[in-house]
Design an enzyme around this catalytic site. Structure first.
Site, PDB file in Angstrom:
ATOM      1  N   HIS A  17      87.107  88.821  -2.478  1.00  0.00           N
ATOM      2  CA  HIS A  17      88.257  87.934  -2.739  1.00  0.00           C
ATOM      3  C   HIS A  17      88.919  88.310  -4.069  1.00  0.00           C
ATOM      4  O   HIS A  17      90.141  88.361  -4.173  1.00  0.00           O
ATOM      5  CB  HIS A  17      87.807  86.463  -2.853  1.00  0.00           C
ATOM      6  CG  HIS A  17      87.196  85.898  -1.612  1.00  0.00           C
ATOM      7  ND1 HIS A  17      86.002  85.216  -1.624  1.00  0.00           N
ATOM      8  CD2 HIS A  17      87.608  85.884  -0.320  1.00  0.00           C
ATOM      9  CE1 HIS A  17      85.716  84.808  -0.395  1.00  0.00           C
ATOM     10  NE2 HIS A  17      86.664  85.194   0.417  1.00  0.00           N
ATOM     11  N   LYS A  41      83.409  70.990   8.380  1.00  0.00           N
ATOM     12  CA  LYS A  41      82.586  72.121   7.950  1.00  0.00           C
ATOM     13  C   LYS A  41      81.590  71.721   6.867  1.00  0.00           C
ATOM     14  O   LYS A  41      81.904  70.914   6.006  1.00  0.00           O
ATOM     15  CB  LYS A  41      83.516  73.220   7.400  1.00  0.00           C
ATOM     16  CG  LYS A  41      83.365  74.554   8.106  1.00  0.00           C
ATOM     17  CD  LYS A  41      84.470  75.489   7.698  1.00  0.00           C
ATOM     18  CE  LYS A  41      84.001  76.922   7.601  1.00  0.00           C
ATOM     19  NZ  LYS A  41      85.090  77.836   7.228  1.00  0.00           N
ATOM     20  N   ARG A  90      88.896  93.434   6.409  1.00  0.00           N
ATOM     21  CA  ARG A  90      87.710  94.260   6.176  1.00  0.00           C
ATOM     22  C   ARG A  90      87.421  95.214   7.328  1.00  0.00           C
ATOM     23  O   ARG A  90      86.904  96.293   7.128  1.00  0.00           O
ATOM     24  CB  ARG A  90      86.470  93.369   5.988  1.00  0.00           C
ATOM     25  CG  ARG A  90      86.420  92.708   4.659  1.00  0.00           C
ATOM     26  CD  ARG A  90      85.400  91.598   4.640  1.00  0.00           C
ATOM     27  NE  ARG A  90      85.849  90.486   5.457  1.00  0.00           N
ATOM     28  CZ  ARG A  90      85.270  89.300   5.472  1.00  0.00           C
ATOM     29  NH1 ARG A  90      84.198  89.082   4.756  1.00  0.00           N
ATOM     30  NH2 ARG A  90      85.758  88.349   6.224  1.00  0.00           N
ATOM     31  N   SER A 127      81.314  85.816   2.104  1.00  0.00           N
ATOM     32  CA  SER A 127      80.707  84.608   1.518  1.00  0.00           C
ATOM     33  C   SER A 127      79.435  84.234   2.274  1.00  0.00           C
ATOM     34  O   SER A 127      78.469  83.765   1.679  1.00  0.00           O
ATOM     35  CB  SER A 127      81.689  83.434   1.568  1.00  0.00           C
ATOM     36  OG  SER A 127      82.782  83.667   0.721  1.00  0.00           O
TER      37      SER A 127
END
Ligand code: ADP
Length: 151
Positions: A17, A41, A90, A127
């Protein structure tokens, strides 16, 4: 003013990030790191912690702002007058996922999504992997900005 938002969960912010934000700063007048709030979440770090980590990482960077938001990203963009959404890519899985979101956002608004390809050296970092390392007491200091570790 060319303002971009970089939306995400940032649970926690990683060097991946960090790289995207640093490079985003060169392209836009302001990069608003926007932490999305999703009541469904479960997070490892609280919203306040996640925000504090990012703020500390960019305390010397005036062009970076950190905010939290609820609801649709495009609605929030309109609210703060951001013309761009910044996202990192990515791998092909990221691309397929991001493509559908970007098309949808484009259908809903005039906001352009700008993709930056991850730096090779941070391309494997996520993450969720960082959280796994933390849960298992591993050394995660090489995967995140110092502000996350000092905590
Ligand atoms: P989300 O919950 O939206 O997946 P994340 O916090 O995981 O939020 O990611 C936010 C953005 O950062 C996404 O565009 C994601 O592709 C990008 N990103 C995550 N990790 C990396 C990395 N290692 N390199 C480049 N971009 C990354």
């Amino acid at each position: 003013m060319r303002r971009a938002i970089f939306p995400g969960s940032f649970d926690p912010i990683t060097l991946g990030h960090y790289d995207i934000i640093k490079r985003g700063v060169k392209l836009f007048d302001e990069v608003v790191v926007a932490i999305g709030v999703n009541a469904e979440k479960k997070y490892m770090f609280s919203l306040e912690e996640r925000k504090a980590f990012i703020e500390a990482s960019f305390k010397n960077e005036k062009k970076v702002k950190v905010v939290t938001y609820e609801g649709l990203t495009v609605d929030f963009c309109k609210e703060i007058d951001a013309q761009f959404i910044l996202r990192g890519l990515r791998n092909p899985a990221d691309f397929e996922f991001e493509k559908a979101i970007a098309h949808t956002n484009r259908k809903l608004s005039k906001i352009e999504t700008v993709f930056l390809l991850t730096a090779a050296k941070t391309s494997y970092i996520s993450s969720s992997i960082v959280r796994d390392v933390i849960r298992n007491n591993g050394d995660y200091s090489k995967l995140v900005p110092d502000s996350v570790v000092v905590n």
